[in-house]
Write a protein that holds these residues in place. Structure first.
Motif, short mmCIF file in Angstrom:
data_model
loop_
_atom_site.label_atom_id
_atom_site.label_comp_id
_atom_site.label_asym_id
_atom_site.label_seq_id
_atom_site.Cartn_x
_atom_site.Cartn_y
_atom_site.Cartn_z
N PRO A 1 0.82 -1.22 0.00
CA PRO A 1 0.00 0.00 0.00
C PRO A 1 0.85 1.27 0.00
CG PRO A 1 0.10 -0.89 2.21
CD PRO A 1 0.85 -1.86 1.34
N VAL A 2 1.81 1.35 -0.90
CA VAL A 2 2.68 2.52 -0.99
C VAL A 2 2.84 2.90 -2.46
CG1 VAL A 2 3.93 1.94 1.12
CG2 VAL A 2 4.79 1.12 -1.07
N ARG A 3 3.22 4.16 -2.68
CA ARG A 3 3.53 4.65 -4.01
C ARG A 3 4.85 5.40 -3.92
NH1 ARG A 3 0.85 5.68 -8.80
NH2 ARG A 3 1.55 7.48 -10.01
N LEU A 4 5.87 4.87 -4.61
CA LEU A 4 7.22 5.43 -4.54
C LEU A 4 7.44 6.43 -5.67
CD1 LEU A 4 9.60 2.44 -3.68
CD2 LEU A 4 9.13 4.44 -2.28
N ALA A 5 7.72 7.67 -5.32
CA ALA A 5 8.08 8.67 -6.31
C ALA A 5 9.53 8.45 -6.75
CB ALA A 5 7.90 10.07 -5.75
N PRO A 6 9.92 8.91 -7.93
CA PRO A 6 11.31 8.75 -8.38
C PRO A 6 12.29 9.32 -7.36
CG PRO A 6 9.94 9.48 -10.20
CD PRO A 6 9.08 9.54 -8.96
N GLY A 7 13.30 8.53 -7.02
CA GLY A 7 14.33 8.95 -6.08
C GLY A 7 13.96 8.79 -4.62
N ARG A 8 12.75 8.35 -4.32
CA ARG A 8 12.33 8.25 -2.92
C ARG A 8 12.80 6.94 -2.29
NH1 ARG A 8 6.17 7.88 -0.49
NH2 ARG A 8 6.74 8.12 1.71
N ARG A 9 13.17 7.01 -1.00
CA ARG A 9 13.56 5.85 -0.20
C ARG A 9 12.53 5.69 0.92
NH1 ARG A 9 18.30 3.02 1.09
NH2 ARG A 9 19.45 4.32 -0.41
N LEU A 10 12.09 4.44 1.13
CA LEU A 10 11.05 4.19 2.12
C LEU A 10 11.44 2.97 2.96
CD1 LEU A 10 8.23 5.11 3.07
CD2 LEU A 10 7.26 3.46 1.47
N ARG A 11 11.38 3.11 4.29
CA ARG A 11 11.67 2.01 5.21
C ARG A 11 10.36 1.34 5.60
NH1 ARG A 11 15.78 0.32 8.61
NH2 ARG A 11 15.14 -0.63 10.57
N LEU A 12 10.30 0.01 5.45
CA LEU A 12 9.08 -0.74 5.70
C LEU A 12 9.36 -1.92 6.64
CD1 LEU A 12 7.72 -0.83 2.04
CD2 LEU A 12 6.91 0.62 3.90
N THR A 13 8.28 -2.48 7.19
CA THR A 13 8.37 -3.62 8.12
C THR A 13 7.41 -4.71 7.68
OG1 THR A 13 9.00 -2.20 9.97
CG2 THR A 13 8.12 -4.36 10.49
N GLU A 14 7.89 -5.95 7.69
CA GLU A 14 7.08 -7.11 7.37
C GLU A 14 6.93 -7.95 8.63
OE1 GLU A 14 5.60 -7.59 4.60
OE2 GLU A 14 5.05 -9.70 4.54
N PRO A 15 5.72 -8.15 9.15
CA PRO A 15 5.56 -8.96 10.37
C PRO A 15 5.88 -10.43 10.11
CG PRO A 15 3.42 -8.40 9.45
CD PRO A 15 4.42 -7.64 8.65
N TRP A 16 6.41 -11.10 11.13
CA TRP A 16 6.72 -12.53 11.02
C TRP A 16 6.35 -13.21 12.33
CZ3 TRP A 16 12.18 -14.94 9.72
CH2 TRP A 16 12.01 -16.31 9.47
N ARG A 17 5.09 -13.49 12.48
CA ARG A 17 4.63 -14.21 13.68
C ARG A 17 4.80 -15.71 13.46
NH1 ARG A 17 1.00 -10.29 12.37
NH2 ARG A 17 0.84 -8.53 13.83
N GLY A 18 5.12 -16.43 14.51
CA GLY A 18 5.32 -17.86 14.39
C GLY A 18 6.67 -18.23 13.79
N ARG A 19 7.65 -17.37 13.93
CA ARG A 19 8.99 -17.69 13.43
C ARG A 19 9.57 -18.86 14.23
NH1 ARG A 19 12.63 -16.14 17.02
NH2 ARG A 19 12.19 -14.46 18.52
#
Length: 219
Positions: free
Chosen positions: A125-143
Motif C-alpha cells: 500500500p505505498v507509491r514510490l516517487a522517483p528517487g524516494r527511499r522508504l523504510r518498511l516492516t514485514e511482520p513474522w509471527r510464528g517464526r
C-alpha cells in the motif's frame, strides 16, 4: 546578437523565468558586427522565460524561450538493508527510475530443515516517487524458535522493475540455553562436593600405620 550602430556597445545578459549560464557576460560588441554567445539553460519539466540583453544606455531587448524537457521512462527499484528483528523483517525500498512505482513484495525463508516462510507476491500500500527511499516492516509471527534461516525478499513493479535481497539470521532460545547451562553447572558443583566428601571420609576411617624395625640378637 547584432550591433547595427557605428560604435561599440557593451551588453549585459540575464535570464528571466529560467536559469541561464552564459559563456561570456557582459559582452562587448563592436559597431556593425555580430556576437554569438553560447549559453546553457537548466530546467526541469516544461518552462517558459526569456533572455534579456541590456546595454550601457539602459536599452533592453528580450528573446522568449520555451522549453519542453523530455525524460525517458525508466522503471527501476532496489530493496536494501534487509534485517530480522524478533518477529519482524525490516527493509528499505528505493525508486531508482524516473516513474512512480507501486511495488509488489514476495517473502521466502529457508531453514535447516526446509522452508519456514512462503508469502506469494502482493501489492504494497505505498507509491514510490522517483528517487524516494522508504523504510518498511514485514511482520513474522510464528517464526522458528531454534533454527538458522536465510530470508529472501523479492520486489517487482510495472515496467520490468525487479530486485532481490537476502539476510541470514539464527534463532536461539537463550532462556532455555541459560537454564540448561545453569543445571549443568549445578550438577558439576554437586559432583565435586560429593567427591570431596568421599575423600574426606576415607581419610578419617583409615587407621594410623606403625612400623617396627626388627634387629637380630646373638646370645
Amino acid at each position: 546578437m547584432s550591433n547595427r550602430s557605428g560604435r561599440a556597445v557593451t551588453v549585459r545578459l540575464s535570464g528571466s523565468g529560467v536559469s541561464v549560464a552564459f559563456a561570456e557576460n557582459p559582452v562587448r560588441v563592436p559597431g556593425r558586427t555580430r556576437a554569438d554567445v553560447p549559453f546553457t539553460v537548466r530546467a526541469s519539466g516544461d518552462r517558459s522565460g526569456e533572455i534579456v540583453a541590456r546595454d550601457q544606455d539602459g536599452r533592453r531587448a528580450a528573446v522568449p524561450i520555451r522549453l519542453r524537457v523530455g525524460v525517458a521512462a525508466l522503471s527501476a527499484l532496489t530493496v536494501e538493508h534487509v534485517a530480522v528483528h524478533g518477529d519482524r523483517i525490516t527493509y528499505e525500498l528505493v525508486n531508482r527510475g524516473t516513474t512512480p512505482l507501486v511495488p509488489r513484495l514476495a517473502v521466502h525463508a529457508d531453514g535447516l530443515f526446509g522452508r519456514v516462510l512462503d508469502r506469494a507476491p502482493r501489492t504494497l500500500p505505498v507509491r514510490l516517487a522517483p528517487g524516494r527511499r522508504l523504510r518498511l516492516t514485514e511482520p513474522w509471527r510464528g517464526r522458528p524458535a531454534l533454527d538458522a534461516v536465510d530470508v529472501r525478499l523479492t520486489v517487482t513493479a510495472d515496467g520490468g522493475a525487479r530486485d532481490t535481497a537476502t539476510a541470514s539470521v539464527r534463532f536461539v532460545p537463550w532462556g532455555a540455553v541459560a537454564g540448561v547451562a545453569g543445571a549443568v553447572a549445578a550438577g558439576g558443583a554437586l559432583l565435586l562436593v560429593r567427591r570431596h566428601r568421599r575423600r574426606t571420609s576415607g581419610l578419617a576411617a583409615e587407621s594410623p600405620r606403625t612400623e617396627a624395625e626388627l634387629t637380630g640378637a646373638v646370645a
